[in-house]
Design a protein around this motif. Structure first.
Motif, PDB file in Angstrom:
ATOM      1  N   UNK A   1      -2.451   3.428   1.483  1.00 31.45           N
ATOM      2  CA  UNK A   1      -1.471   2.478   2.002  1.00 31.45           C
ATOM      3  C   UNK A   1      -1.296   2.673   3.510  1.00 31.45           C
ATOM      4  N   UNK A   2      -1.167   3.945   3.927  1.00 30.63           N
ATOM      5  CA  UNK A   2      -0.915   4.256   5.331  1.00 30.63           C
ATOM      6  C   UNK A   2      -2.160   4.133   6.187  1.00 30.63           C
ATOM      7  N   UNK A   3      -3.351   4.037   5.553  1.00 28.40           N
ATOM      8  CA  UNK A   3      -4.579   3.712   6.282  1.00 28.40           C
ATOM      9  C   UNK A   3      -4.696   2.216   6.534  1.00 28.40           C
ATOM     10  N   UNK A   4      -4.406   1.433   5.495  1.00 29.29           N
ATOM     11  CA  UNK A   4      -4.770   0.016   5.485  1.00 29.29           C
ATOM     12  C   UNK A   4      -3.686  -0.898   6.046  1.00 29.29           C
ATOM     13  N   UNK A   5      -2.473  -0.811   5.509  1.00 36.90           N
ATOM     14  CA  UNK A   5      -1.447  -1.794   5.853  1.00 36.90           C
ATOM     15  C   UNK A   5      -1.089  -1.816   7.343  1.00 36.90           C
ATOM     16  N   UNK A   6      -0.892  -0.651   8.011  1.00 33.54           N
ATOM     17  CA  UNK A   6      -0.495  -0.719   9.420  1.00 33.54           C
ATOM     18  C   UNK A   6      -1.562  -1.297  10.346  1.00 33.54           C
ATOM     19  N   UNK A   7      -2.849  -1.181   9.957  1.00 36.08           N
ATOM     20  CA  UNK A   7      -3.920  -1.636  10.837  1.00 36.08           C
ATOM     21  C   UNK A   7      -4.433  -3.031  10.515  1.00 36.08           C
TER      22      UNK A   7
ATOM     23  N   UNK B   1       3.203  -3.676  16.643  1.00 34.13           N
ATOM     24  CA  UNK B   1       2.371  -3.270  15.515  1.00 34.13           C
ATOM     25  C   UNK B   1       0.980  -2.871  15.963  1.00 34.13           C
ATOM     26  N   UNK B   2       0.266  -2.146  15.080  1.00 32.59           N
ATOM     27  CA  UNK B   2      -1.041  -1.602  15.446  1.00 32.59           C
ATOM     28  C   UNK B   2      -2.208  -2.296  14.755  1.00 32.59           C
ATOM     29  N   UNK B   3      -2.040  -3.566  14.403  1.00 31.06           N
ATOM     30  CA  UNK B   3      -3.180  -4.377  13.977  1.00 31.06           C
ATOM     31  C   UNK B   3      -3.864  -4.862  15.251  1.00 31.06           C
ATOM     32  N   UNK B   4      -4.627  -3.966  15.870  1.00 31.10           N
ATOM     33  CA  UNK B   4      -5.204  -4.223  17.190  1.00 31.10           C
ATOM     34  C   UNK B   4      -6.304  -5.268  17.147  1.00 31.10           C
ATOM     35  N   UNK B   5      -6.901  -5.489  15.983  1.00 32.76           N
ATOM     36  CA  UNK B   5      -7.947  -6.497  15.860  1.00 32.76           C
ATOM     37  C   UNK B   5      -7.378  -7.883  15.568  1.00 32.76           C
ATOM     38  N   UNK B   6      -6.048  -7.986  15.474  1.00 32.26           N
ATOM     39  CA  UNK B   6      -5.379  -9.278  15.224  1.00 32.26           C
ATOM     40  C   UNK B   6      -5.954  -9.927  13.953  1.00 32.26           C
TER      41      UNK B   6
END
Length: 562
Positions: free
Chosen positions: A465-471, A481-486
């Protein structure tokens, strides 16, 4: 959480490249084991920090459950971090890891008998509830805050001093606490291991002074705190080791020396003279210190290295220019030279950490090993050019904007990426920025602020969960937020929601693994390596070990030789 901010909360910082080093004669597994040292109860443990302050208020702390905050604060659950298996959640103040309702939205905990705080206050459900509610007040913010949106009504709650009590936390009796969540969430047992779930007596913690002298529930209490100089912890007479599965509480005293120079710290620990024999460094060993370590065979037993660690990755802005084309993004998977990145990181592949092919890091339950883009570690330039041609760019791509933080050797690492991309006809222009400026651009609301960037990610708790959801969750685009790839794909958001709402860890793991594969099909990032961390300790320090997750030593288990 992005590792720069996270390490500040831990008191761990990255020096030079920020990655660990290995001895020439030993591999990572041998170093992890080190020399067995018989430890006993008693003595003074010294912890050498380069930072000048520490967050001791649980509401303000972003510390992992196994690091310093865990020495003074217990929570409802805790972590066990074995050397040869994934981290597991265990009861701490509670009798179990939580009892979920059928829909996963209500979690009930019962407290163990006879628990007391360092000031003698009995630990009841009221102290847990108040401690959590304090964390919502703006004056005491800054700590890990997953619970703030998960608890029903938490998004609008402003804390106990102006908002009264939070109705979604019920305390029907002194030993029972019930949480009502806004949605199903199977990882709630991990959430209640975070600092904000430490008990605080009602009426305490109403001002900033609490950060330097909190009432504690762990093996230690704060005897003194001189900012920039020292924190001294002594035994909490009300801690009962028979109720604690996570902490050994062996040293009588722990002295945290603040503001230490990392280079000097390494020399002191290797020499292990006087009190330094009973010390460990809280900063990563940097490769610049390798020469000294390699010429000192005795140091082999004082260096502990993680098997793996945080994911280093290249983020591709899926909303901008050519990178909106999935084939262009897939070309990057073959264009990068992961070996060159390893060398730029720490001198060679072994020192830097293993090549990454998945989003879920090692040591996480449910992780599946796969590689959707098989290529030599140095890349496959021909395949990259083929994909670019199929995408309509037979002559390559020019003028991609590549902002990079100048902190922690990121600019040097970005140059290795830039050179590898150029081989495939991808021209990226580096834009070095100070860390605050980079963060503002990377996590801001402008989708056109950059084309690609470089980052690392260490999960805040041992779940995919902590790998996938925040990114990769749509909700994590912009606004800090840290979805840097938008990256925003409804199918992935649905998978995330399903996995988060699944209480059974095995079933949730399968959903997270499916999300890992599905996301990488779209190639929003290029996984580079799982970075290794190394730490030094004095010759008289034992039980200083790093499990499969996280890539940090477990402070709660350390003991001293007589």
């Amino acid at each position: 959480m992005d590792r720069r901010d996270f390490l500040k909360g831990l008191g761990l910082t990255v020096t030079a490249s920020g990655l660990g080093a290995l001895l020439a004669a030993c591999n990572a597994n041998e170093q992890q084991s080190g020399q067995a040292i018989a430890v006993s109860s008693g003595g003074t443990l010294y912890v050498l920090y380069d930072l000048t302050s520490q967050r001791l208020d649980p509401a303000k702390s972003s510390s992992l459950a196994i690091t310093m905050s865990g020495l003074i604060h217990r929570r409802l659950t805790a972590w066990q971090t074995p050397a040869n298996g994934p981290a597991t959640v265990v009861p701490d103040l509670a009798t179990d890891i939580g009892r979920a309702s059928a829909d996963g939205r209500t979690w009930t905990y019962t407290l163990k008998d006879g628990l007391k705080l360092s000031d003698g206050t009995p630990i009841t459900s009221a102290e847990i509830k108040y401690g959590i509610e304090r964390s919502f007040d703006a004056a005491f913010s800054g700590g890990l805050g997953y619970h703030k949106t998960l608890l029903d009504g938490g998004s609008t709650y402003r804390g106990p001093f102006s908002g009264g009590e939070l109705a979604s936390i019920e305390t029907p009796d002194p030993k029972t606490i019930v949480f009502h969540l806004a949605r199903s969430y199977g990882d709630w047992p991990w959430i209640v291991s975070m600092p904000a779930f430490a008990p605080v007596p009602k009426g305490k913690g109403t001002d900033a002074n609490y950060d330097s002298g909190p009432v504690t529930s762990g093996p230690y209490q704060v005897a003194s705190y001189t900012k920039g100089v020292e924190i001294r912890l002594t035994r909490n007479p009300n801690w009962d080791p028979h109720t604690d599965l996570a902490r050994t509480g062996l040293p009588d005293t722990i002295v945290v020396q603040l503001g230490q120079d990392t280079g000097v710290t390494a020399q002191r620990l290797l020499a292990s003279a006087g009190n330094d024999a009973y010390a460990f460094g809280a900063a990563f060993v940097n490769p610049a210190q390798l020469a000294q370590i390699r010429t000192n065979p005795a140091a082999k037993n004082q260096l502990v290295t993680s098997k793996s660690g945080a994911l280093a990755y290249l983020a591709l802005n899926t909303r901008r220019g050519p990178l909106a084309n999935v084939k262009v993004r897939q070309a990057f998977q073959y264009a990068v030279d992961k070996t060159a990145y390893q060398i730029a990181t720490a001198g060679n592949a072994e020192l830097a950490g293993p090549v990454a092919t998945t989003l879920i890091t090692e040591g996480i339950t449910g992780r599946e090993v796969f590689d959707l883009y098989p290529a030599p570690p140095g890349g496959d330039v021909a395949k990259a050019r083929q994909l670019l041609a199929e995408a309509g760019y037979p002559n390559g791509i020019e003028n991609l904007d590549f902002p990079v933080s100048t902190a922690n050797n990121k600019a040097d690492l970005a140059q290795a990426i830039q050179a590898a991309l150029q081989r495939a006809g991808i021209q990226a222009k580096l834009r070095p920025l100070d860390d605050d400026a980079w963060t503002a651009i990377a996590t801001g609301n402008d989708d056109n602020a950059y084309d690609l960037t470089l980052s690392t990610w260490q999960p805040d708790f041992p779940s995919a969960n902590a790998n996938i959801q925040p990114l990769f969750g749509t909700s994590e685009i912009g606004n800090g937020g840290y979805n840097l790839s938008r990256y925003s794909v409804s199918e992935v958001d649905t998978l995330i929601a399903q996995a988060q709402g699944t209480v059974d860890p095995a079933a949730a793991g399968k959903l997270w693994a499916a999300a890992d594969r599905r996301i990488l099909q779209d190639s929003p990032i290029v996984p580079l390596i799982y970075t290794r961390n190394s730490f030094l300790h004095g010759a008289k320090v034992g039980d200083f070990a790093i499990g499969e997750f996280p890539a940090y030593p477990n402070f709660l288990q350390v003991g001293l030789a007589k």
